[in-house]
Write an enzyme that holds these catalytic residues in place. Structure first.
Site, PDB file in Angstrom:
ATOM      1  N   ASN A 433       0.930  -1.279  -0.065  1.00  7.60           N
ATOM      2  CA  ASN A 433       0.153  -0.160   0.109  1.00  7.60           C
ATOM      3  C   ASN A 433       0.767   1.100   0.155  1.00  7.60           C
ATOM      4  OD1 ASN A 433      -2.561   1.395   0.738  1.00  7.60           O
ATOM      5  ND2 ASN A 433      -1.221   2.352   2.218  1.00  7.60           N
ATOM      6  N   GLU A 434       0.800   2.064  -1.195  1.00  4.98           N
ATOM      7  CA  GLU A 434       1.356   3.146  -1.251  1.00  4.98           C
ATOM      8  C   GLU A 434       3.057   3.307  -1.033  1.00  4.98           C
ATOM      9  OE1 GLU A 434      -0.771   6.060   1.270  1.00  4.98           O
ATOM     10  OE2 GLU A 434      -2.546   5.940  -0.091  1.00  4.98           O
ATOM     11  N   ASP A 435       3.575   2.591  -1.141  1.00  5.37           N
ATOM     12  CA  ASP A 435       5.223   2.340  -1.126  1.00  5.37           C
ATOM     13  C   ASP A 435       5.758   3.019  -2.089  1.00  5.37           C
ATOM     14  OD1 ASP A 435       4.502   1.080   1.347  1.00  5.37           O
ATOM     15  OD2 ASP A 435       5.800  -0.697   0.755  1.00  5.37           O
TER      16      ASP A 435
END
Length: 872
Positions: A433-435
């Site tokens: 998630n969103e890295d």
């Protein structure tokens, strides 16, 4: 001697705990039955106050920096010591840095919360049946260990958002460090079952690999069983309830037994598209003399899943096709449903999933900062037909990839993909998630097109690319063939942004409403993408939930210290008040402000869902493939983006999604005039407020459309009414249109339809600005003469409208199971104050003159429900 059957004994009771390591002189205290965790055991002993109440979270922060030891005793199992008998202790999950001792001997050191361990203790148990075995587990501080790991790996550039940096190298639920919706509660303990097992041979795993053919009516594949211990025979069985379809004899190679099958089957479908047919797949392990050594079974469903990413006129599509049927995946994102996971039982999971599907949701996304959920979660999704988007457990950080870490991640990934691979509900795995947002924000090295060598990625300052684009897709392909893999959420062709989205490819997280530019939510229809996997708007929960967590009456007002402390979103008060005051006449007492935040959230969610579902379009023109609100649930009672609060009480936004995601629904929207953020003219290039605000009521254009997920054609009739907000009278002639409703798509009825402003005939009104008679555009869809859906478009902003007596008629049926509401003038945002244990069929509704709205009370004693509407 004859072989023995496998025996499983949960080590549930007799647990105690103490502060400190084994050598500490602190006394042991009684713990809860395992699984358990430190906060709940301290609560049990009255040592701490409830962290969920008031500001008590601050008073328990010290727990995360301590070492804690758990202890239990158990007898040596009866079959232990017999020839060929193996005895193991199985730890299904230890949170997180755990050293395990059996009778004083170190038998395990674990550093990954998500990994199961099996330890052969055949030689470590007491041989005297009169003596008890002592099992001790020492849990070190995950926060301190994380900081140590950072110091040990100076070669890595640790970057962590949302929390302190120590979580970066730790394989533990990341939300335990706190998030912008949850508290800092760094738990530890035996968070999953601990079991003692004895066997001569056992079945470790059963799974199926298959393909569908023959118009998806036939399935060919293999059923497998992995066996440990002595050799034996494996027989397989596939059946529906009370209907055995196939019995098969397995053939073994290196401990893996398999058998081919070829069956006529009924498919598993998402809810609303067909039945959720499930089959039981069983394996029986027997010895040469036919002794049953072990048995194992799983429920599976047969379905075909595709992620359609094709070039088109917009860019590249992103939507799901299940069993050759395109699916608009409207639903929500899921965070862990409690900060203390050991008190979440199967019934709680089932109630959550049932609530989601009753709200017409099709997909749920398990967010990467939580956990790989318990089996009961996925079993409920299988049962109810809810599609699952499954993230791997990485979120909002630049994670390391040193050898020990990569090895641990691979074991974690393989174990969990294997555990979950035959759940038909899981239709995609995503790397994180969103890295990739971290990559962009900090300029980390990422040459997506130029560098395709995984080994070289490990040498960059973004080594986790090796995990997301090499290791994890390999694991998914090895263990769960046929299920799509996506490198990240969001991600699209090497581009992944959160605050600057690419609407032409991949999935997007749209946070320029609330975060980022804080755009008006009325422009959400123009802020979508090929698949919107996050967006949201905050709101307070119902009063009962707030009052449970804020215990002092003196603190029960918006902006109190206790209230502000509980809301973890940065600048939450500024943002929430801004959105409320831009749209509604502000009320800043707790009941009034609670209500306004809820109506505002529901408005924002409705704008998004109905407009992005409209963009589902038709086959070959799927502009938007789905939308998942952030978020469905909370992990504690709080104010957040959740559309259902911690106690499973829906906010009005939940019902807005339910209406927008109905199998057949109608939508209406009018041209949006931004009344606060527009330049006055071409000469004034700066944003000013020198605007002729009469445009918002005088320049009126509207669209009407129908969205359907049905696979059959419908004929319907559209009726459009224009109703004065002030008087309740219709101010224009009705429009009526017969329509043929497209299957599984969007039918456009009116585009940019103009309608004249109506002037009030009031000689006492001195200003032209106020002579307009603003009206609601109300649309109805009738099929076979019956109204099946309605929608309304109000003149924004609502705060400019006045709502004199609405003429509301409110009454219950004789058994109090149905509430009926009508009004003589248009009503905006009629909200019943919901309570725990009560289920309503609808809430947060608009009411037009001449119609009655019914709300079915589905569970619980409603008592005397209070209600509000805009303008009260």
């Amino acid at each position: 001697m004859a072989p023995i059957s496998s025996s499983y004994t949960p080590l549930t009771n007799n647990w105690t705990f103490k502060q400190g390591s084994l050598s500490s002189n602190n006394s042991y205290l009684p713990a809860n039955p395992a699984p358990t965790e430190i906060y709940l055991d301290l609560l049990k002993n009255g040592i701490i106050a409830d962290p969920f109440k008031d500001m008590n979270e601050l008073s328990v922060r010290w727990i995360a920096d301590e070492t804690w030891t758990y202890r239990t005793t158990f007898p040596t199992p009866p079959n232990h010591g017999k020839p060929s008998v193996i005895t193991e202790v199985r730890f299904e999950g230890l949170d997180t840095f755990a050293s395990v001792y059996l009778n004083g001997k170190l038998i395990l050191e674990s550093e990954n919360m998500f990994v199961t361990h099996r330890i052969n203790v055949t030689s470590a148990l007491k041989t005297n049946a009169e003596e008890e075995n002592v099992l001790e587990i020492v849990f070190e501080s995950a926060r301190k260990k994380g900081l140590e790991l950072i110091d040990q790996h100076p070669e890595h550039r640790f970057i962590v958002h949302q929390t302190e940096i120590s979580r970066g190298p730790v394989r533990k639920a990341q939300y335990h460090w706190g998030w912008d919706w949850g508290p800092i509660l760094l738990t530890c303990g035996p968070w999953k079952p601990v079991l003692l097992e004895t066997y001569t041979a056992r079945i470790e795993d059963v799974w199926v690999a298959y393909e569908l053919s023959g118009g998806l009516k036939k399935v060919q594949g293999k059923i497998y069983a992995r066996v440990e211990g002595a050799k034996g025979h494996v027989d397989f069985e596939i059946k529906k309830p009370n209907d055995i379809l196939s019995k098969l004899e397995g053939k073994g190679v290196d401990g893996v037994y398999s058998a081919d099958f070829d069956l006529d089957v009924d498919l598993w479908w998402p809810r609303g598209y067909g039945s959720q047919t499930l089959y039981t797949v069983s394996a029986m392990l027997t010895s040469e003399d036919k002794t049953i050594l072990d048995q194992s079974s799983k429920m599976i469903g047969f379905r075909k899943v595709e992620l359609i990413q094709e070039k088109d006129s917009v860019g590249q599509s992103f939507y799901f096709r299940i069993n050759n049927t395109d699916i608009f995946a409207g639903g929500s994102c899921w965070i862990p449903t409690d900060s203390f996971l050991t008190r979440v039982d199967p019934e709680i999971y089932r109630n959550w999933i049932k609530l989601a599907v009753e709200g017409n949701q099709i997909m749920i996304r398990i967010w990467g900062g939580g956990i790989y959920e318990a089996g009961a979660f996925y079993e409920s999704c299988d049962e109810f037909g809810l599609l699952v988007w499954q993230d791997f457990m990485f979120a909002c950080a630049n994670y390391p990839a040193y050898p020990e870490y990569v090895k641990s991640v691979e074991e974690e990934a393989r174990q969990n993909v294997r555990r979950l691979r035959n759940h038909p509900s899981i239709v995609i795995w995503a790397g994180n998630n969103e890295d990739y947002q971290i990559v962009e924000r900090y300029g980390l090295e990422y040459r997506y097109k130029e560098d395709k060598d995984p080994q070289s990625w490990l040498k960059t300052d973004f080594p986790a690319r090796y995990l997301y684009e090499y290791l994890l897709p390999k694991v998914v392909d090895d263990e769960a063939k046929g299920v799509p893999y996506h490198p990240s959420s969001p991600f699209g062709n090497g581009v992944s942004t959160v605050l600057k989205v690419d609407p032409t490819v991949g999935d997007v997280h749209q946070w320029n409403v609330w975060h980022g530019d804080m755009k008006p939510y009325q422009v959400l229809p123009h802020m979508g993408g090929r698949f919107v996997s996050e967006f949201g708007m905050e709101a307070y929960p119902h009063l009962e939930t707030t009052e449970k967590s804020i215990t002092r009456e003196a603190d029960r007002y918006p902006g109190s210290m206790a209230m502000d402390f509980r809301n973890k979103a940065i600048c939450h008060e500024r943002r929430l008040v801004s959105y409320v005051t831009e749209n509604f006449q502000i009320k800043y007492d707790l009941p009034g402000f609670t209500y306004l935040t809820q109506v505002m959230q529901a408005d924002a969610i409705a704008w998004a869902y109905k407009s992005w579902r409209r963009q589902w379009g038709t086959p070959g023109k799927r502009q938007c493939g789905g939308v998942l609100v952030w978020q469905l649930n909370d992990c504690w009672p709080t104010m957040s983006w959740a559309v259902v609060d911690y106690y499973l009480v829906p906010k009005p936004a939940y019902y807005a999604i339910k209406r927008a995601m109905a199998p057949v629904t109608i939508g209406v929207s009018r041209k949006f005039h931004n009344w606060t953020m527009r330049p006055a003219d071409d000469l004034w290039k700066r944003d000013t407020s020198h605007i002729d605000m009469r445009q918002i009521w005088e320049d009126i254009q509207f669209d009407v459309w129908v969205a359907s997920s049905l696979v059959e054609n419908l004929k319907g009739k559209i009726v459009v009414k224009f109703v004065s907000v002030l008087t309740g009278r219709e101010v224009h002639e009705r429009l009526a249109e017969n329509v043929s409703i497209d299957t599984n798509g969007t039918t456009e009825v009116f585009r940019n339809k103009k309608v004249d402003t109506v002037k009030l005939q009031d000689p006492n009104c001195p200003f032209d600005t106020y002579k307009a008679d603003p009206f609601v555009i109300h649309v109805s869809l009738l099929v076979d003469g019956q109204e099946v859906a309605t929608d309304t478009s109000w003149p924004d902003p609502i705060k400019y409208l006045t709502f004199p007596d609405r003429g509301i008629d409110f009454h219950y049926s004789s058994d109090r199971s149905i509430i009926t509401v009508s009004a003589s003038k248009p009503v905006k945002g009629f909200v019943l104050t919901e309570k725990q244990g009560v289920r309503l069929s609808d809430n947060g509704i608009d009411i037009m003159p001449g119609e009655s709205k019914t709300v079915v009370v589905e569970d619980g004693d409603i008592g005397a429900l209070e209600w509000r509407h805009v303008g009260m």
